[in-house]
Scaffold this motif. Structure first.
Motif, PDB file in Angstrom:
ATOM      1  N   ALA A  79       4.491  -7.094 -11.170  1.00 31.63           N
ATOM      2  CA  ALA A  79       3.555  -6.408 -11.871  1.00 31.63           C
ATOM      3  C   ALA A  79       2.694  -5.616 -11.009  1.00 31.63           C
ATOM      4  O   ALA A  79       1.807  -6.080 -10.406  1.00 31.63           O
ATOM      5  N   GLN A  80       2.825  -4.175 -11.218  1.00 32.97           N
ATOM      6  CA  GLN A  80       1.971  -3.485 -10.395  1.00 32.97           C
ATOM      7  C   GLN A  80       0.829  -2.669 -11.036  1.00 32.97           C
ATOM      8  O   GLN A  80       1.231  -2.386 -12.169  1.00 32.97           O
ATOM      9  N   ASN A  81      -0.392  -3.008 -10.915  1.00 32.38           N
ATOM     10  CA  ASN A  81      -1.573  -2.482 -11.470  1.00 32.38           C
ATOM     11  C   ASN A  81      -2.412  -1.654 -10.823  1.00 32.38           C
ATOM     12  O   ASN A  81      -2.959  -1.829  -9.612  1.00 32.38           O
ATOM     13  N   HIS A  82      -2.569  -0.353 -11.246  1.00 32.72           N
ATOM     14  CA  HIS A  82      -3.477   0.810 -10.702  1.00 32.72           C
ATOM     15  C   HIS A  82      -4.559   1.061 -11.239  1.00 32.72           C
ATOM     16  O   HIS A  82      -5.139   2.067 -11.081  1.00 32.72           O
ATOM     17  N   ASP A  83      -5.100  -0.063 -12.029  1.00 34.88           N
ATOM     18  CA  ASP A  83      -6.253   0.295 -12.374  1.00 34.88           C
ATOM     19  C   ASP A  83      -7.415  -0.330 -12.062  1.00 34.88           C
ATOM     20  O   ASP A  83      -8.615  -0.048 -12.392  1.00 34.88           O
TER      21      ASP A  83
ATOM     22  N   TYR B 211       0.863  -1.155   0.065  1.00 31.46           N
ATOM     23  CA  TYR B 211      -0.045   0.156  -0.032  1.00 31.46           C
ATOM     24  C   TYR B 211       0.907   1.276  -0.137  1.00 31.46           C
ATOM     25  O   TYR B 211       0.641   2.071  -0.720  1.00 31.46           O
ATOM     26  N   ILE B 212       1.898   1.279   0.907  1.00 29.94           N
ATOM     27  CA  ILE B 212       3.004   2.304   1.081  1.00 29.94           C
ATOM     28  C   ILE B 212       3.424   2.790  -0.350  1.00 29.94           C
ATOM     29  O   ILE B 212       3.635   3.613  -0.727  1.00 29.94           O
ATOM     30  N   ASP B 213       3.933   1.726  -0.986  1.00 29.38           N
ATOM     31  CA  ASP B 213       4.655   1.699  -2.336  1.00 29.38           C
ATOM     32  C   ASP B 213       3.913   2.182  -3.413  1.00 29.38           C
ATOM     33  O   ASP B 213       4.066   2.918  -4.096  1.00 29.38           O
ATOM     34  N   GLN B 214       2.761   1.551  -3.768  1.00 27.74           N
ATOM     35  CA  GLN B 214       1.651   1.632  -4.839  1.00 27.74           C
ATOM     36  C   GLN B 214       1.103   2.428  -4.702  1.00 27.74           C
ATOM     37  O   GLN B 214       0.394   3.039  -5.630  1.00 27.74           O
ATOM     38  N   ILE B 215       0.396   3.080  -3.621  1.00 28.62           N
ATOM     39  CA  ILE B 215      -0.684   4.209  -3.271  1.00 28.62           C
ATOM     40  C   ILE B 215      -0.369   5.339  -2.324  1.00 28.62           C
ATOM     41  O   ILE B 215      -0.263   6.473  -3.072  1.00 28.62           O
ATOM     42  N   GLU B 216       0.053   5.269  -1.214  1.00 24.29           N
ATOM     43  CA  GLU B 216       0.325   6.214  -0.362  1.00 24.29           C
ATOM     44  C   GLU B 216       1.430   7.182  -0.990  1.00 24.29           C
ATOM     45  O   GLU B 216       1.587   8.214  -1.094  1.00 24.29           O
ATOM     46  N   ASN B 217       2.789   6.491  -1.491  1.00 27.40           N
ATOM     47  CA  ASN B 217       4.040   7.267  -1.953  1.00 27.40           C
ATOM     48  C   ASN B 217       3.888   7.413  -3.384  1.00 27.40           C
ATOM     49  O   ASN B 217       4.982   7.393  -4.010  1.00 27.40           O
ATOM     50  N   ASN B 218       2.843   6.990  -4.070  1.00 30.10           N
ATOM     51  CA  ASN B 218       2.898   6.817  -5.523  1.00 30.10           C
ATOM     52  C   ASN B 218       1.921   8.081  -6.243  1.00 30.10           C
ATOM     53  O   ASN B 218       0.715   7.763  -6.178  1.00 30.10           O
TER      54      ASN B 218
END
Length: 479
Positions: free
Chosen positions: A473-477, A219-226
Motif C-alpha cells: 500500500a503506497q501512500n503519497h499523502d 524512495y526511488i519507486d515512490q518519489i524519484e521516479n513517480n
C-alpha cells in the motif's frame, strides 16, 4: 580531472573566483545578458553569489556567549571539533541538459528566429558531452576558497594538526575533486608543507552515508521516479504563472508582440533558463539571460523549489527518514569526540563529507531546518514570497552544514554552580557559514546532550532497510 588543475598555480582559478565575486554586484536582465542583482538559479546558483568572498572571516574557535537562561548567563567557550557536510562545487550540466540545450537551439534555428546581434545563429554549446557533471574550474575555485575560509575561521582548532582530519566522499568524481580543492585551500591557511601528502589514509568513500537516496528503493519507486509525487510541481508548471513566462520569453525572442505559442514549450523555456544559469556562472554573462526579467526568474525559482521541496525535503516523510544513516554518522563522530575529549584521548578535530544537493536537502528536513509553516503548493506562490525553503540560498553549489562542538565554562559569577563535564559541552550549527537557531533548544548555542536527545530517533533507531522497503500500500499523502 587533471592533477595540474590542483597542483599547479592557482592564478587562473583565483581569477575565476574573482569573476564570482564581481557577479555579486549583478536577477534583472539588461541588454548584455547580465543581471542587476544576484541571480537566483535554485541548486545551480554559485556559492559566492549568496556569500561574498570579500567578507572578513572572524575566528569562531573561542568566544563568550551571553545565554538567555538565567542559570547560565554567560559562558566562555572553546571549540574542539567540527563535523560538516559540503556539497560539491560548480559543475558542468548533466548530459540530459546539454542535449536539451542543443535541441532547443536547433529548433530556434529551424524556425528562422533572428536574434539581436545574431547571437542565436552564431551560438555554439560551450558544454561538451564528455564533461557532463564534471567539476568545473570555477567549482575548484569555490572549494579552494571555502577551504581557506574554514581554515581562517577554525585556525586555532586545527592548529596545523591535519593528521586529525577525516574526509568522506561519494562515488562521484566531482566530490573527490571538491575534497581535494577544499583540502588545498585549508592547507594554505594551516601551513601544511605538502597539502595532499597525508590525505589518502584519511579519505573514505561511502555512498551508504552520502548517497543514501540512490540505495533506497522505496524512495526511488515512490518519489524519484513517480510523477504523482510531484503533483504540485506539475500543477505549477502547467499553471498560469509559468504559461505567462513562456509567452513572455517567446515574445522577447521573436521581438514582436505576436505570441507564437508553438515556438517553445515550458520544458524548452526551462532549458533556456539553464543555459543562462550555467553560462552566467561560467563566463560572467549570457545572451540567453536577456529573455527573462525579474518576475520570470522568481516564478521559475519557485517552480524549482517546488520540485526540491517535494522530491528532496519536506514533501514526504520518507525523504528525511532515509537520511538517518548520515544523521547517525554525524552524531556518532560527535559522541566519539566528546568522550575522547573528556578522557584526554586523541580524536578527529575535523570531519568533512563531500556530497550532493540530494544529500543536503533530506538532512535539512531531518533536522527541521527551513521548514515553512505552510507547505509549498502550486496555489500559494504569492504567499510564499518570503519562504524559508529557498533552494538558491540553502542549496547552492558548495552549500555546507557544520556542527561545531565547544567546551563552555560559566563566568566567574557562577563558579558555585557544579556541572559535570558532559553538561559543559555545547554545540552550534552553521549553514553556509552562518550560525542558525537549533530546533532542539531554540537557541544558537545548545547543550550537546539536549541536541542529541532531540534527534535520538534518527540516531539510535535508524533502520535503513525497514525504512526503504517497498510496501504494497503506497501512500503519497504524508506531509
Amino acid at each position: 580531472m587533471s592533477s595540474a588543475l590542483f597542483h599547479g598555480s592557482f592564478q587562473v582559478v583565483l581569477l575565476l573566483l574573482l569573476m564570482c565575486t564581481v557577479l555579486n554586484t549583478y536577477v534583472h536582465a539588461d541588454s548584455d545578458g547580465r543581471f542587476a542583482q544576484i541571480p537566483i538559479f535554485s541548486t545551480k546558483t554559485p556559492y559566492f553569489w549568496v556569500r561574498s568572498n570579500d567578507e572578513i572571516i572572524n575566528e569562531d574557535s573561542e568566544f563568550t556567549h551571553d545565554a538567555t537562561d538565567s542559570a547560565h548567563s554567560s559562558k566562555s567557550c572553546l571549540s574542539f571539533h567540527i563535523n560538516s557536510l559540503i556539497r560539491h562545487g560548480i559543475r558542468y550540466p548533466g548530459l540530459k541538459w546539454i542535449k536539451r540545450m542543443d535541441e532547443v537551439h536547433e529548433k530556434l534555428i529551424k524556425a528562422a528566429v533572428r536574434s539581436k546581434s545574431g547571437f542565436i545563429e552564431k551560438w555554439i554549446n560551450p558544454f561538451p558531452y564528455d564533461k557532463e557533471h564534471a567539476l568545473s574550474p570555477l567549482g575548484v575555485a569555490e572549494l579552494f576558497a571555502l577551504g581557506k575560509r574554514f581554515g581562517q575561521r577554525y585556525k586555532a582548532l586545527f592548529d596545523e594538526e591535519t593528521d586529525k582530519l577525516e574526509y568522506i566522499i561519494s562515488s562521484k568524481e566531482r566530490t573527490s575533486d571538491s575534497r581535494r580543492a577544499f583540502h588545498e585551500g585549508l592547507s594554505e591557511i594551516i601551513s601544511v608543507d605538502d597539502a595532499d601528502a597525508n590525505v589518502d589514509h584519511m579519505l573514505v568513500l561511502d555512498d551508504k552515508i552520502l548517497r543514501f537516496h540512490s540505495g533506497c528503493k522505496k524512495y526511488i519507486d515512490q518519489i524519484e521516479n513517480n510523477d504523482t509525487a510531484l503533483e504540485e510541481y506539475f500543477k505549477f508548471k502547467d499553471g498560469p504563472e509559468m504559461k505567462g513566462v513562456v509567452s513572455d520569453v517567446i515574445k522577447r525572442i521573436t521581438n514582436t508582440d505576436a505570441d507564437d505559442a508553438n515556438l517553445l514549450n515550458g520544458d524548452e523555456v526551462q532549458t533556456i533558463h539553464q543555459i543562462c544559469a550555467f553560462e552566467l556562472s561560467f563566463f560572467g554573462k549570457s545572451d540567453w539571460c536577456q529573455y527573462f526579467d525579474q518576475k520570470d526568474m522568481e516564478i521559475i525559482d519557485y517552480l524549482n523549489d517546488l520540485k526540491h521541496y517535494w522530491q528532496k525535503a519536506y514533501g514526504y516523510k520518507l525523504s528525511s527518514d532515509m537520511s538517518c544513516p548520515l544523521v547517525r554518522h554525524i552524531f556518532q563522530k560527535m559522541d566519539n569526540a566528546v568522550h575522547n575529549f573528556e578522557d584526554g584521548e586523541d580524536f578527529t578535530l575535523g570531519m568533512f563529507r563531500f556530497a550532493h544537493a540530494e544529500t543536503l536537502g533530506p538532512l535539512y528536513a531531518a533536522l527541521g531546518l527551513y521548514k515553512d509553516q505552510e507547505p509549498l503548493m502550486a496555489n500559494n506562490f504569492k504567499r510564499q514570497a518570503n519562504r524559508l525553503f529557498r533552494s538558491s540560498k540553502i542549496l547552492p553549489f558548495a552549500a555546507n552544514l557544520a556542527f561545531v562542538l565547544y567546551e563552555c565554562e560559566p563566568d566567574s559569577d557562577e563558579e558555585d554552580i557544579e556541572e559535570s563535564e558532559e553538561e559543559n559541552i555545547y554545540v552550534k550549527l552553521f549553514v553556509n557559514e552562518e550560525e542558525i537557531i537549533i530546533p532542539a533548544c531554540g537557541e544558537i548555542l545548545c547543550r550537546y546532550t539536549d541536541v542529541r536527545q532531540y534527534y535520538s530517533h534518527l540516531i539510535d533507531k535508524c533502520d535503513f532497510g525497514k525504512i526503504c522497503e517497498i510496501e504494497e500500500a503506497q501512500n503519497h499523502d504524508e506531509l
